[in-house]
Design an enzyme around this catalytic site. Structure first.
Site, PDB file in Angstrom:
ATOM      1  N   ARG A   1       0.859  -1.181   0.000  1.00  0.00           N
ATOM      2  CA  ARG A   1       0.000   0.000   0.000  1.00  0.00           C
ATOM      3  C   ARG A   1       0.891   1.225   0.000  1.00  0.00           C
ATOM      4  O   ARG A   1       1.949   1.248   0.644  1.00  0.00           O
ATOM      5  CB  ARG A   1      -0.928   0.013   1.227  1.00  0.00           C
ATOM      6  CG  ARG A   1      -2.104  -0.952   1.125  1.00  0.00           C
ATOM      7  CD  ARG A   1      -3.111  -0.495   0.082  1.00  0.00           C
ATOM      8  NE  ARG A   1      -4.296  -1.335  -0.001  1.00  0.00           N
ATOM      9  CZ  ARG A   1      -4.489  -2.283  -0.901  1.00  0.00           C
ATOM     10  NH1 ARG A   1      -3.538  -2.536  -1.800  1.00  0.00           N
ATOM     11  NH2 ARG A   1      -5.603  -2.989  -0.917  1.00  0.00           N
TER      12      ARG A   1
ATOM     13  N   GLU B   1      -2.837   7.731  -3.916  1.00  0.00           N
ATOM     14  CA  GLU B   1      -3.334   7.140  -5.157  1.00  0.00           C
ATOM     15  C   GLU B   1      -4.783   7.538  -5.448  1.00  0.00           C
ATOM     16  O   GLU B   1      -5.606   7.537  -4.534  1.00  0.00           O
ATOM     17  CB  GLU B   1      -3.224   5.618  -5.003  1.00  0.00           C
ATOM     18  CG  GLU B   1      -3.433   4.817  -6.244  1.00  0.00           C
ATOM     19  CD  GLU B   1      -3.104   3.336  -6.000  1.00  0.00           C
ATOM     20  OE1 GLU B   1      -3.847   2.489  -6.523  1.00  0.00           O
ATOM     21  OE2 GLU B   1      -2.125   3.046  -5.285  1.00  0.00           O
TER      22      GLU B   1
ATOM     23  N   HIS C   1      -0.748   0.389 -10.378  1.00  0.00           N
ATOM     24  CA  HIS C   1      -1.397  -0.590  -9.503  1.00  0.00           C
ATOM     25  C   HIS C   1      -1.818  -1.831 -10.305  1.00  0.00           C
ATOM     26  O   HIS C   1      -2.988  -2.216 -10.335  1.00  0.00           O
ATOM     27  CB  HIS C   1      -2.610   0.029  -8.804  1.00  0.00           C
ATOM     28  CG  HIS C   1      -2.935  -0.641  -7.496  1.00  0.00           C
ATOM     29  ND1 HIS C   1      -3.260   0.040  -6.357  1.00  0.00           N
ATOM     30  CD2 HIS C   1      -2.975  -1.966  -7.141  1.00  0.00           C
ATOM     31  CE1 HIS C   1      -3.493  -0.799  -5.370  1.00  0.00           C
ATOM     32  NE2 HIS C   1      -3.322  -2.027  -5.821  1.00  0.00           N
TER      33      HIS C   1
END
Length: 318
Positions: free
Chosen positions: A238, A267, A285
């Site tokens: 993350r 993000e 991602h």
């Protein structure tokens, strides 16, 4: 009253077909995160909701719906730091996720980033595309050799172990790790006392821990300062686990060899300062982005939903 199910994103065709065949389902067509109003409606009007990354079901949303109709948040993804699980449970809402299905694909992306960062692949690809490549010569774009180097894994869960296994057997790398407990994956690994000591000892430092308050900025200024000048930092976990501003500074000052990122602290915002750097590989991602894996994840969601509607034990209760 019919039991209603909301899918917050469109999934693969086979998952959508199964969802429509088995449930009274509403499938949201947008790919953006749920708005506050959409999350409130989801809790009010549906028995089960499938949220995913970015759908922040926090205390404020639950406060707006004191007696939610929804009794299950069947998360699409293994990470669930966007859901306040304690608050959900206090409001009678269970939370499930999709572990296992994401392990190999995410580990593969970690290897992709290790190789791209070490061998300057993204930088080289851009050079070819510009038409400015002058041709091969012996000292052009020298990178970092991967085979036989030292790997450090922050977190040795399913994904961390899968990364370590690939690096150990595929590249003959010596594996070190930092975790809460000793791990015995079936090949030689060495536990290091803390993240800072791990960072100082390895050539490639890979972040593979869950997100959330406990791991926020786990890789901070001090950890980055401990890294060797040739070392590469890889994040497939993350974004908020790494202190992004500190990483940008380390890369700008060339204090580490490079970085490979699949996730970002804010993000989908990626700072211009990060995008301007040539010593960082940036992916959007892609960790689980294969047809097979996303379908498997979707089926795990639907298995949890089916168990809930049947009054059975939830297969992947958080």
């Amino acid at each position: 009253m019919a039991q209603r199910f909301l899918m917050a994103r469109p999934l693969t065709d086979e998952v959508v077909a199964r969802a429509r065949a088995e449930f009274d389902v509403e499938i949201r067509t947008e790919t953006s995160v749920l708005t506050q109003d959409e999350m409130i409606r989801a809790l009010q009007e549906f028995d089960v909701v499938m949220p995913t990354l970015g759908d922040v079901f926090g205390a404020d949303v639950f406060a707006a719906v004191p007696n939610p109709r929804c009794k299950l948040l069947a998360n699409f993804g293994v990470g669930f730091n966007h859901i306040d699980v304690a608050v959900a449970e206090a409001n009678g809402v269970a939370v499930t996720n999709t572990p296992g299905a994401v392990t190999d694909a995410t580990a593969d992306i970690a290897l992709t980033l290790i190789l791209m960062s070490a061998r300057r692949a993204a930088e080289g690809e851009r050079l070819v595309r510009t038409g400015d490549w002058p041709g091969w010569h012996p000292t052009q774009m020298l990178g970092e050799h991967v085979t036989g180097k030292k790997l450090g894994v922050i977190g040795m869960g399913r994904i961390g172990e899968a990364i370590a296994r690939r690096c150990h057997f595929g590249f003959g790398m010596e594996v070190f790790y930092a975790a809460r407990s000793d791990k015995t994956p079936g090949f030689d690994v060495t536990r290091v006392a803390d993240v800072k000591s791990l960072a100082a000892a390895v050539d490639f430092l890979v972040v593979a821990v869950p997100g959330g308050a406990e791991t926020r900025h786990l890789v901070d200024v001090d950890v980055l300062a401990a890294m060797q000048p040739n070392a590469h930092l890889i994040n497939i976990a993350r974004g908020e686990v790494i202190e992004q501003a500190a990483l940008i500074a380390a890369l700008e000052q060339r204090r580490i060899g490079g970085a490979g990122l699949d996730v970002y602290e804010f993000e989908p915002e990626v700072p211009q300062a990060l995008r301007d750097l040539d010593n960082v590989t940036l992916l959007p991602h892609l960790g689980t982005a294969t047809e097979e894996v996303r379908s498997n994840m979707g089926h795990m969601v639907l298995d949890n939903v089916a168990a809930f509607f049947a009054g059975q034990a939830l297969p992947n209760l958080v």
